[in-house]
Design a protein around this motif. Structure first.
Motif, PDB file in Angstrom:
ATOM      1  N   CYS A 189      -5.750   2.697  -0.977  1.00  0.00           N
ATOM      2  CA  CYS A 189      -4.933   1.602  -1.509  1.00  0.00           C
ATOM      3  C   CYS A 189      -4.951   0.397  -0.578  1.00  0.00           C
ATOM      4  O   CYS A 189      -5.028  -0.754  -1.036  1.00  0.00           O
ATOM      5  CB  CYS A 189      -3.498   2.083  -1.728  1.00  0.00           C
ATOM      6  SG  CYS A 189      -3.304   3.298  -3.049  1.00  0.00           S
ATOM      7  N   TYR A 190      -4.889   0.650   0.724  1.00  0.00           N
ATOM      8  CA  TYR A 190      -4.872  -0.454   1.681  1.00  0.00           C
ATOM      9  C   TYR A 190      -6.180  -1.238   1.626  1.00  0.00           C
ATOM     10  O   TYR A 190      -6.174  -2.475   1.604  1.00  0.00           O
ATOM     11  CB  TYR A 190      -4.631   0.087   3.088  1.00  0.00           C
ATOM     12  CG  TYR A 190      -4.508  -0.974   4.140  1.00  0.00           C
ATOM     13  CD1 TYR A 190      -3.313  -1.678   4.298  1.00  0.00           C
ATOM     14  CD2 TYR A 190      -5.580  -1.292   4.976  1.00  0.00           C
ATOM     15  CE1 TYR A 190      -3.190  -2.669   5.259  1.00  0.00           C
ATOM     16  CE2 TYR A 190      -5.460  -2.281   5.940  1.00  0.00           C
ATOM     17  CZ  TYR A 190      -4.265  -2.957   6.080  1.00  0.00           C
ATOM     18  OH  TYR A 190      -4.157  -3.932   7.031  1.00  0.00           O
ATOM     19  N   ARG A 191      -7.304  -0.534   1.592  1.00  0.00           N
ATOM     20  CA  ARG A 191      -8.591  -1.222   1.528  1.00  0.00           C
ATOM     21  C   ARG A 191      -8.744  -1.964   0.201  1.00  0.00           C
ATOM     22  O   ARG A 191      -9.328  -3.053   0.151  1.00  0.00           O
ATOM     23  CB  ARG A 191      -9.724  -0.226   1.720  1.00  0.00           C
ATOM     24  CG  ARG A 191      -9.818   0.340   3.124  1.00  0.00           C
ATOM     25  CD  ARG A 191     -11.154   1.019   3.351  1.00  0.00           C
ATOM     26  NE  ARG A 191     -11.256   1.546   4.690  1.00  0.00           N
ATOM     27  CZ  ARG A 191     -11.155   2.827   5.004  1.00  0.00           C
ATOM     28  NH1 ARG A 191     -10.925   3.723   4.055  1.00  0.00           N
ATOM     29  NH2 ARG A 191     -11.267   3.234   6.250  1.00  0.00           N
ATOM     30  N   SER A 192      -8.247  -1.379  -0.874  1.00  0.00           N
ATOM     31  CA  SER A 192      -8.330  -2.054  -2.172  1.00  0.00           C
ATOM     32  C   SER A 192      -7.533  -3.343  -2.172  1.00  0.00           C
ATOM     33  O   SER A 192      -8.000  -4.385  -2.662  1.00  0.00           O
ATOM     34  CB  SER A 192      -7.819  -1.121  -3.280  1.00  0.00           C
ATOM     35  OG  SER A 192      -8.622   0.033  -3.374  1.00  0.00           O
ATOM     36  N   LEU A 193      -6.319  -3.309  -1.627  1.00  0.00           N
ATOM     37  CA  LEU A 193      -5.501  -4.516  -1.568  1.00  0.00           C
ATOM     38  C   LEU A 193      -6.115  -5.565  -0.659  1.00  0.00           C
ATOM     39  O   LEU A 193      -6.080  -6.761  -0.960  1.00  0.00           O
ATOM     40  CB  LEU A 193      -4.088  -4.166  -1.095  1.00  0.00           C
ATOM     41  CG  LEU A 193      -3.222  -3.401  -2.095  1.00  0.00           C
ATOM     42  CD1 LEU A 193      -1.891  -3.024  -1.465  1.00  0.00           C
ATOM     43  CD2 LEU A 193      -2.995  -4.220  -3.354  1.00  0.00           C
ATOM     44  N   ARG A 194      -6.679  -5.133   0.474  1.00  0.00           N
ATOM     45  CA  ARG A 194      -7.341  -6.091   1.363  1.00  0.00           C
ATOM     46  C   ARG A 194      -8.550  -6.725   0.676  1.00  0.00           C
ATOM     47  O   ARG A 194      -8.809  -7.917   0.827  1.00  0.00           O
ATOM     48  CB  ARG A 194      -7.772  -5.387   2.649  1.00  0.00           C
ATOM     49  CG  ARG A 194      -6.629  -4.911   3.523  1.00  0.00           C
ATOM     50  CD  ARG A 194      -5.877  -6.059   4.138  1.00  0.00           C
ATOM     51  NE  ARG A 194      -6.715  -6.811   5.075  1.00  0.00           N
ATOM     52  CZ  ARG A 194      -6.296  -7.898   5.711  1.00  0.00           C
ATOM     53  NH1 ARG A 194      -5.074  -8.367   5.477  1.00  0.00           N
ATOM     54  NH2 ARG A 194      -7.093  -8.519   6.554  1.00  0.00           N
ATOM     55  N   SER A 202       0.830  -1.205   0.000  1.00  0.00           N
ATOM     56  CA  SER A 202       0.000   0.000   0.000  1.00  0.00           C
ATOM     57  C   SER A 202       0.861   1.251   0.000  1.00  0.00           C
ATOM     58  O   SER A 202       0.542   2.240  -0.670  1.00  0.00           O
ATOM     59  CB  SER A 202      -0.928  -0.002   1.224  1.00  0.00           C
ATOM     60  OG  SER A 202      -1.750  -1.148   1.235  1.00  0.00           O
ATOM     61  N   LEU A 203       1.967   1.219   0.753  1.00  0.00           N
ATOM     62  CA  LEU A 203       2.864   2.367   0.777  1.00  0.00           C
ATOM     63  C   LEU A 203       3.477   2.621  -0.599  1.00  0.00           C
ATOM     64  O   LEU A 203       3.551   3.770  -1.056  1.00  0.00           O
ATOM     65  CB  LEU A 203       3.971   2.134   1.809  1.00  0.00           C
ATOM     66  CG  LEU A 203       5.019   3.253   1.946  1.00  0.00           C
ATOM     67  CD1 LEU A 203       4.361   4.550   2.374  1.00  0.00           C
ATOM     68  CD2 LEU A 203       6.093   2.841   2.939  1.00  0.00           C
ATOM     69  N   GLY A 204       3.901   1.553  -1.276  1.00  0.00           N
ATOM     70  CA  GLY A 204       4.455   1.728  -2.615  1.00  0.00           C
ATOM     71  C   GLY A 204       3.438   2.258  -3.597  1.00  0.00           C
ATOM     72  O   GLY A 204       3.737   3.149  -4.407  1.00  0.00           O
ATOM     73  N   ASN A 243      -2.656  10.597   3.030  1.00  0.00           N
ATOM     74  CA  ASN A 243      -3.246   9.649   3.984  1.00  0.00           C
ATOM     75  C   ASN A 243      -4.529   9.039   3.423  1.00  0.00           C
ATOM     76  O   ASN A 243      -4.783   7.840   3.587  1.00  0.00           O
ATOM     77  CB  ASN A 243      -3.520  10.358   5.304  1.00  0.00           C
ATOM     78  CG  ASN A 243      -4.143   9.431   6.326  1.00  0.00           C
ATOM     79  OD1 ASN A 243      -3.537   8.465   6.760  1.00  0.00           O
ATOM     80  ND2 ASN A 243      -5.372   9.734   6.709  1.00  0.00           N
ATOM     81  N   GLU A 244      -5.325   9.854   2.745  1.00  0.00           N
ATOM     82  CA  GLU A 244      -6.550   9.334   2.142  1.00  0.00           C
ATOM     83  C   GLU A 244      -6.239   8.319   1.053  1.00  0.00           C
ATOM     84  O   GLU A 244      -6.880   7.266   0.958  1.00  0.00           O
ATOM     85  CB  GLU A 244      -7.372  10.492   1.563  1.00  0.00           C
ATOM     86  CG  GLU A 244      -8.654  10.054   0.885  1.00  0.00           C
ATOM     87  CD  GLU A 244      -9.362  11.213   0.216  1.00  0.00           C
ATOM     88  OE1 GLU A 244     -10.397  10.967  -0.426  1.00  0.00           O
ATOM     89  OE2 GLU A 244      -8.865  12.350   0.320  1.00  0.00           O
ATOM     90  N   ARG A 245      -5.213   8.615   0.242  1.00  0.00           N
ATOM     91  CA  ARG A 245      -4.827   7.671  -0.807  1.00  0.00           C
ATOM     92  C   ARG A 245      -4.296   6.372  -0.209  1.00  0.00           C
ATOM     93  O   ARG A 245      -4.555   5.280  -0.734  1.00  0.00           O
ATOM     94  CB  ARG A 245      -3.761   8.306  -1.703  1.00  0.00           C
ATOM     95  CG  ARG A 245      -4.203   9.579  -2.395  1.00  0.00           C
ATOM     96  CD  ARG A 245      -5.149   9.280  -3.545  1.00  0.00           C
ATOM     97  NE  ARG A 245      -5.588  10.520  -4.159  1.00  0.00           N
ATOM     98  CZ  ARG A 245      -4.906  11.171  -5.112  1.00  0.00           C
ATOM     99  NH1 ARG A 245      -3.747  10.681  -5.526  1.00  0.00           N
ATOM    100  NH2 ARG A 245      -5.376  12.278  -5.636  1.00  0.00           N
ATOM    101  N   PHE A 246      -3.528   6.486   0.867  1.00  0.00           N
ATOM    102  CA  PHE A 246      -2.991   5.282   1.505  1.00  0.00           C
ATOM    103  C   PHE A 246      -4.129   4.402   2.031  1.00  0.00           C
ATOM    104  O   PHE A 246      -4.103   3.176   1.862  1.00  0.00           O
ATOM    105  CB  PHE A 246      -2.053   5.662   2.648  1.00  0.00           C
ATOM    106  CG  PHE A 246      -1.507   4.481   3.406  1.00  0.00           C
ATOM    107  CD1 PHE A 246      -0.439   3.760   2.906  1.00  0.00           C
ATOM    108  CD2 PHE A 246      -2.087   4.090   4.614  1.00  0.00           C
ATOM    109  CE1 PHE A 246       0.057   2.657   3.602  1.00  0.00           C
ATOM    110  CE2 PHE A 246      -1.598   2.994   5.306  1.00  0.00           C
ATOM    111  CZ  PHE A 246      -0.519   2.280   4.797  1.00  0.00           C
ATOM    112  N   SER A 247      -5.116   5.003   2.669  1.00  0.00           N
ATOM    113  CA  SER A 247      -6.259   4.229   3.166  1.00  0.00           C
ATOM    114  C   SER A 247      -7.010   3.565   2.020  1.00  0.00           C
ATOM    115  O   SER A 247      -7.427   2.405   2.118  1.00  0.00           O
ATOM    116  CB  SER A 247      -7.198   5.134   3.965  1.00  0.00           C
ATOM    117  OG  SER A 247      -6.534   5.723   5.063  1.00  0.00           O
TER     118      SER A 247
END
Length: 481
Positions: free
Chosen positions: A428-433, A328-330, A422-426
């Motif tokens: 991306c993280y939810r998308s990957l999950r 998600s960070l990448g 921060n919004e983009r990170f959240s």
């Protein structure tokens, strides 16, 4: 709804062998008769005037409003000419936005819709994506960019795609190895392999740290450690661990390369490029060390070796294959390059202004630490990032007031783009999950279809209903974001 014209009525009353809705009708008579169209999409009925649909002749419904009877049969799934009702087996939810497009001339995209599915629907209805309103265009581009970057981080066979080994050499063995290497949740052996792989990454990082310590005189084995040792004991053990870790990483990469069928796609995958960069410095360092030992004219080889040894820090990136947070960070950094660029621009402007003013206020004072403008740049950088090393500091009242403004400006500059990142990170993280949960669901369904879930459910603890519910819930959360 308009009444049938005379030619249509005559055709309907005629004794023909064809069904009523396929009765003979001329193109001009059909166009004049249908003044109001009843569009049935997924069970939802919409009554739209012909003039409204004809205002967009490039769309599917615009062509339907201006075509002949034979062409109308090609544009819809079914038709009832008696009721002027045209049937389409498409999404009724998305068609509401299509109707709104005919009324307003603009497409709008709401948060709860999947952008990819929405794009497929509007392509079916013959509406260009350029019609998306300016208020929704940014969300559409951001989602498309995120999906494209997500493809780059997927496994070489495609995340969620089943690698096809039909017709390949040893298909059963390659499929089993592929499941162990790429699908940690597929079996206990795969979970054990994933845990062992993470353990080797952590062991390699710890070993690299210990090798850098000064163990006294002597030479380490093979020159791989790069730091002298006592000739035995700890340095020899650390060098041995280095060889073992590199052998594991090399074998893991080789097995993946041998199992996959599409070698070119495998070579372009980001995780596999990271795996290659992890082991490549070791072999280059080993070759340069041997070359340096055989020739006394290569004076700069040692510097190249030191640079290559620094690349061993990339081993931490291997955790991205097993960590959703690192991926998600990448993805966030790749997606927020514009925001990061704006952040660097703000910092550059602020550092230039504050450093110049601070140097003008401080350089004439006795024992001033502002000896040059580059030193003032260093002070402005540490101040705006709120680090404040204290090696360069203002002494005058004006300089201290300027330092206060510089620190306050740094806080504000950092706060502006951080919320977006921060919004983009959240997201991306939810998308990957959601992708991971959907992938687990598909794998469980495939194993169930092959009859393996019932045989191994007690051993593996596979709960198909739980996997399906979890996957759907996570996927819905991902689409909502």
């Amino acid at each position: 709804m308009s009444h049938p014209s005379s030619c249509e009525a005559g055709s309907l009353l005629s004794d023909s062998s064809s069904p009523p809705f396929l009765s003979e009708m001329t193109a001009s008579c059909f166009g004049e008769a249908v003044a109001v169209f009843t569009i049935n999409v997924g069970g939802g009925r919409y009554t739209l005037p012909r003039e409204l649909l004809a205002s967009h002749p490039e769309s599917r419904l615009g062509k339907l409003a201006c075509c002949s009877q034979e062409a109308a049969l090609q544009l819809c799934d079914d038709v009832d000419f008696l009721e002027n009702e045209f049937f389409f087996d498409r999404s009724a939810q998305t068609f509401q936005y299509v109707v709104n497009f005919y009324l307003t001339g603009h497409l709008h995209l709401r948060e709860e819709l999947c952008v990819s599915s929405f794009l497929q629907e509007i392509q079916y209805w013959g509406i260009s994506k350029r019609r998306i309103g300016s208020c929704c265009r940014g969300r559409y581009r951001r989602h498309r960019g995120q999906r494209c970057r997500l493809e780059g981080w997927r496994a070489p066979a495609g995340e969620g795609e089943e690698e096809d080994f039909a017709g390949a050499c040893c298909p059963a063995l390659r499929r089993h190895l592929w499941d162990v290497l790429e699908k940690p949740e597929s079996s206990p052996a795969a979970r054990a392999f994933g845990t062992l792989s993470v353990s080797f990454v952590l062991l390699s990082v710890v070993n690299m740290t210990l090798i850098s310590l000064d163990w006294g005189g002597g030479t380490s084995v093979g020159g791989v450690g790069g730091v002298g040792g006592v000739g035995g004991g700890a340095p020899r053990l650390l060098d041995a661990l280095e060889y073992v870790c590199v052998a594991w990483f090399s074998a893991e990469l080789a097995l993946r390369f041998c199992c996959v069928r599409d070698k070119w796609r495998f070579s372009r995958s980001v995780p596999n490029l990271i795996d290659l960069l992890v082991v490549l410095p070791f072999y280059l360092t080993l070759a340069l060390d041997n070359l340096q030992g055989g020739s006394g004219e290569l004076e700069n080889v040692g510097r190249v070796v030191q640079v290559l040894r620094l690349l061993r820090a990339l081993r931490m990136l291997k955790l991205g294959r097993h960590s959703t947070g690192l991926r998600s960070l990448g993805l966030t950094l790749a997606q927020c390059y514009e925001e990061v660029g704006v952040l660097l621009l703000f910092f550059g402007v602020g550092i230039s202004i504050f450093s110049t003013v601070a140097f003008t206020l401080e350089y004439h004072l006795p024992a001033s630490t502002f000896t040059s403008v580059p030193m003032a740049w260093w002070w402005a950088t540490t101040s705006m990032t709120t680090v404040g090393y204290g090696d360069v500091r203002p002494d005058s009242v004006g300089g201290k007031l300027l330092a206060f403004v510089c620190i306050l400006s740094g806080i504000l500059v950092l706060a502006l783009p951080i919320a977006v990142i921060n919004e983009r990170f959240s997201s991306c993280y939810r998308s990957l999950r959601g992708e991971e949960a959907s992938q687990q669901r598909r794998h469980a369904l495939r194993r169930w279809a092959r009859g393996s879930v019932g045989e191994r459910s007690s051993a593996e603890g596979v709960n198909l209903n739980h996997v399906i519910i979890t996957g759907e819930h996570s996927a819905c959360q991902s689409e909502h974001v």
